[in-house]
Design an enzyme around this catalytic site. Structure first.
Site, PDB file in Angstrom:
ATOM      1  CG  HIS A   1      61.467  27.294 -50.781  1.00 57.10           C
ATOM      2  ND1 HIS A   1      60.634  26.323 -50.254  1.00 57.10           N
ATOM      3  CD2 HIS A   1      62.591  27.250 -50.033  1.00 57.10           C
ATOM      4  CE1 HIS A   1      61.233  25.728 -49.246  1.00 57.10           C
ATOM      5  NE2 HIS A   1      62.438  26.269 -49.101  1.00 57.10           N
TER       6      HIS A   1
ATOM      7  CB  ALA B   1      66.347  25.575 -44.581  1.00 52.44           C
TER       8      ALA B   1
ATOM      9  CD  GLU C   1      63.297  22.673 -50.079  1.00 46.03           C
ATOM     10  OE1 GLU C   1      63.759  22.587 -48.930  1.00 46.03           O
ATOM     11  OE2 GLU C   1      62.385  21.937 -50.504  1.00 46.03           O
TER      12      GLU C   1
END
Length: 339
Positions: free
Chosen positions: A6, A70, A282
């Site tokens: 991620h 994102a 992330e």
């Protein structure tokens, strides 16, 4: 080998953001959409080597499954043409990162979704990203409206054309919303967590994997509230006369380790089967600061996983094996590298 499932290109060169601003301005003024300005390899190198590459080395990671930022997908902005142009530009920039650093980054694509537009319109970009750009998966936004949830649940047949193509291409999707235009929901603090939890509940209520037994979803951020309330979802499945969760969902649904404190990681691993957890951070993403209680970055999730005392076999599953199983195209690429 340690694979971070991620990662987002949150540090893209400034011309990309300037292009986005010009694109939105042109749309609002009814003018022709602008062309993407030139971004040099050196600009990409600078944006990557001073950020993701540096942190990967510092944290002992080897590869990141990399996708566009994102929160900037912003599928609710403009119209379908705006979304398509923006998506194409973002995906092509990811492809250039992978081309420059093929042993460190592998691509996952954004989709050109827009509220009210059939998901089948995103198939062409998925095919291009996988077949032409060499990407291994996609990010799927269950709420392209940006926090107003105007789309049908993920189990609705309107999503099926995309699922059919995903199965055909043998690629998974990370279920990942974008920015929030609803002031009730902070993007990363509320909207993301809400969406992760909502997606899981939608899947629990339906029977999607009876129709698509080979479909695979990664629900990020540790699965939202799901592990913490596992008993609630087990109970709801029972009340709804659904099979036990391990049979109903967990052959097709996976969570990552984007949980930013040790007790959260401990809970995730205590509740969720190890085969359903993929290592992720992330990074560089939602939380970028240093935890005053530990002296380390919040998103340095490897430290939390290392503290679990997993066996060598289980460490391999979490750090690479599960990702290679869920992303078969990644596994094929790594085998081609002799890894």
């Amino acid at each position: 080998m340690i694979i971070d499932c991620h990662g987002h290109y949150t540090t893209a060169p400034e011309p990309l953001q300037l292009f986005r601003e010009a694109q939105i301005k042109a749309f609002k003024e009814g003018k022709a959409l602008p062309e993407l300005p030139h971004i040099s390899d050196d600009q990409i190198r600078e944006s990557i080597e001073q950020n993701q590459m540096r942190l990967l080395k510092e944290r002992g990671l080897d590869m990141t499954i990399f996708s566009p930022r994102a929160s900037a997908m912003a599928h609710h902005i403009g119209n379908e043409a705006v979304s398509k142009q923006w998506t194409s530009a973002c995906n092509e920039l990811i492809a250039r990162v992978v081309e420059l650093y093929p042993e460190t980054f592998i691509g996952v694509c954004q989709l050109p979704q827009f509220p009210g537009v059939p998901i089948k319109n995103s198939i062409e970009e998925l095919e291009r990203s996988v077949n032409d750009l060499g990407f291994v998966g996609c990010n799927l936004n269950p709420d392209p409206s940006g926090g107003h949830w105007t789309s049908k649940p993920l189990t609705d047949p309107s999503w099926y054309p995309l699922y059919e193509k995903m199965v055909e291409l043998d690629v998974p999707a990370m279920i990942h919303v974008s920015g929030s235009c609803n002031p009730n929901f902070h993007a990363t603090g509320a909207h993301y967590m809400n969406a992760d939890t909502t997606a899981f509940m939608q899947l629990l209520e339906g029977n999607l994997f009876k129709d698509f037994p080979d479909l695979r979803f990664i629900i990020p951020h540790g699965g939202g509230a799901v592990p913490y309330h596992w008993g609630r979802y087990r109970g709801l499945a029972d009340m709804m006369k659904q099979p036990p969760l391990n049979e109903h969902l967990m052959k097709n649904v996976y969570f990552d380790t984007c949980v930013y404190h040790q007790p959260g990681i401990d809970l995730l691993f205590e509740v969720i089967e190890l085969e359903n957890i993929l290592f992720g951070s992330e990074m560089v993403g939602a939380v970028r600061g240093i935890d005053s209680e530990t002296g380390f970055y919040f998103d340095d999730t490897k430290r939390y996983v290392d503290n679990l005392g997993l066996s060598p076999e289980d460490r391999t599953k979490i750090y690479s094996g599960n990702a290679r199983r869920v992303y078969p195209r990644l596994d094929k690429i790594l085998k081609g590298m002799g890894l």
